[in-house]
Design a protein around this motif. Sequence first.
Motif, mmCIF file in Angstrom:
data_model
loop_
_atom_site.group_PDB
_atom_site.id
_atom_site.type_symbol
_atom_site.label_atom_id
_atom_site.label_comp_id
_atom_site.label_asym_id
_atom_site.label_seq_id
_atom_site.Cartn_x
_atom_site.Cartn_y
_atom_site.Cartn_z
ATOM 1 N N GLN A 87 -13.774 6.396 7.688
ATOM 2 C CA GLN A 87 -12.661 6.963 6.847
ATOM 3 C C GLN A 87 -11.781 5.599 6.615
ATOM 4 O O GLN A 87 -11.403 4.860 7.515
ATOM 5 C CB GLN A 87 -11.985 8.151 7.394
ATOM 6 C CG GLN A 87 -11.233 8.059 8.551
ATOM 7 C CD GLN A 87 -10.345 8.981 9.207
ATOM 8 O OE1 GLN A 87 -9.495 9.537 8.296
ATOM 9 N NE2 GLN A 87 -10.517 9.615 9.942
ATOM 10 N N TYR A 88 -11.051 5.504 5.357
ATOM 11 C CA TYR A 88 -10.084 4.650 5.133
ATOM 12 C C TYR A 88 -8.900 5.513 4.604
ATOM 13 O O TYR A 88 -9.155 6.162 3.642
ATOM 14 C CB TYR A 88 -10.696 3.627 4.062
ATOM 15 C CG TYR A 88 -9.664 2.758 3.427
ATOM 16 C CD1 TYR A 88 -8.765 1.900 4.037
ATOM 17 C CD2 TYR A 88 -9.201 2.730 2.292
ATOM 18 C CE1 TYR A 88 -7.799 1.190 3.741
ATOM 19 C CE2 TYR A 88 -8.489 1.986 1.320
ATOM 20 C CZ TYR A 88 -7.573 0.948 2.260
ATOM 21 O OH TYR A 88 -6.875 0.301 1.825
ATOM 22 N N LEU A 89 -7.822 5.612 5.224
ATOM 23 C CA LEU A 89 -6.629 6.432 4.800
ATOM 24 C C LEU A 89 -5.498 5.696 4.814
ATOM 25 O O LEU A 89 -5.211 4.644 5.288
ATOM 26 C CB LEU A 89 -6.494 7.665 5.883
ATOM 27 C CG LEU A 89 -7.466 8.759 5.693
ATOM 28 C CD1 LEU A 89 -7.384 9.740 7.027
ATOM 29 C CD2 LEU A 89 -7.718 9.451 4.765
ATOM 30 N N THR A 90 -4.648 5.688 3.759
ATOM 31 C CA THR A 90 -3.431 5.275 3.387
ATOM 32 C C THR A 90 -2.241 6.151 3.272
ATOM 33 O O THR A 90 -2.349 7.266 2.878
ATOM 34 C CB THR A 90 -3.488 4.158 2.183
ATOM 35 O OG1 THR A 90 -3.603 5.081 0.915
ATOM 36 C CG2 THR A 90 -4.620 3.254 2.289
ATOM 37 N N ASP A 91 -1.075 5.721 3.374
ATOM 38 C CA ASP A 91 -0.033 6.293 3.259
ATOM 39 C C ASP A 91 0.269 6.007 1.683
ATOM 40 O O ASP A 91 1.005 5.247 1.302
ATOM 41 C CB ASP A 91 1.177 5.963 4.083
ATOM 42 C CG ASP A 91 2.482 6.810 3.938
ATOM 43 O OD1 ASP A 91 2.619 7.496 2.911
ATOM 44 O OD2 ASP A 91 3.105 6.694 4.883
ATOM 45 N N GLU A 92 0.233 7.029 0.998
ATOM 46 C CA GLU A 92 0.488 6.832 -0.770
ATOM 47 C C GLU A 92 1.913 6.779 -0.955
ATOM 48 O O GLU A 92 2.294 6.461 -2.131
ATOM 49 C CB GLU A 92 -0.448 8.224 -1.359
ATOM 50 C CG GLU A 92 -1.904 7.957 -1.157
ATOM 51 C CD GLU A 92 -2.893 8.575 -1.750
ATOM 52 O OE1 GLU A 92 -2.212 9.279 -2.947
ATOM 53 O OE2 GLU A 92 -4.050 8.777 -1.627
ATOM 54 N N ALA A 93 2.738 7.197 0.103
ATOM 55 C CA ALA A 93 4.128 7.130 -0.243
ATOM 56 C C ALA A 93 4.620 5.735 -0.094
ATOM 57 O O ALA A 93 5.670 5.299 -0.573
ATOM 58 C CB ALA A 93 5.044 8.040 0.796
ATOM 59 N N VAL A 94 3.820 4.894 0.412
ATOM 60 C CA VAL A 94 4.165 3.548 0.786
ATOM 61 C C VAL A 94 3.236 2.421 -0.042
ATOM 62 O O VAL A 94 3.806 1.542 -0.692
ATOM 63 C CB VAL A 94 3.889 3.093 2.398
ATOM 64 C CG1 VAL A 94 4.185 1.621 2.389
ATOM 65 C CG2 VAL A 94 5.059 4.033 3.073
ATOM 66 N N LEU A 95 1.810 2.695 -0.010
ATOM 67 C CA LEU A 95 0.878 1.863 -0.758
ATOM 68 C C LEU A 95 0.697 2.363 -2.183
ATOM 69 O O LEU A 95 0.228 3.622 -2.198
ATOM 70 C CB LEU A 95 -0.384 1.798 -0.107
ATOM 71 C CG LEU A 95 -0.266 1.068 1.209
ATOM 72 C CD1 LEU A 95 -1.656 0.862 1.888
ATOM 73 C CD2 LEU A 95 0.302 -0.460 1.138
#
Length: 176
Positions: A99-107
């Motif tokens: 999995q590849y997860l990001t913080d969409e509030a930051v990136l």
Amino acid sequence: MASQLATSLNQQVAYQVRVLTHEDDDQIYALQKANQAFFSLFMDHHLTQKEAVADLDNVATQAKQEQKHYLGFFDGDTLIASLDLTIDYPGPKIVWVGQYLTDEAVLTDAQKTDLLNQVLETLRQLAAQTVQLILPKRDKSGQKFYEGLKFEAVSETKAPLAGSSVDVVVYQRQLS
């Protein structure tokens, strides 16, 4: 390869990269919880902390613990992305992305894409030839994201996820 990958990425990306451990449990859970829409594609309940941090210890069938690498990307002390990789799995010179997860509030979407492109280039430099992953068939936004990164759907199957069977698409990208 994980330490080489983290070292190389630290020189290429604007974030601190390191291997995640159970000391990061709270941040891993917060990041995954912020991605509940993804987990809802294959879970009938909200993600628990135990489920979120299980990825630190779970190893793919027929893989060894030393092949598993769970990297965190930090902005200061805050985990803003995670990448779960298994090296030389399911075969030599193949990297499996759990999995590849990001913080969409930051990136932004562009930053998320750039970050993964930098990871893929670093994997290529470290001799990986192919990257593979699966996505739930219902994950249209994930499919669009990976197709934009030149991953190709190579097959469809059922996979055991979260205690049930889910229709998935296997994606692959050649790095060389």
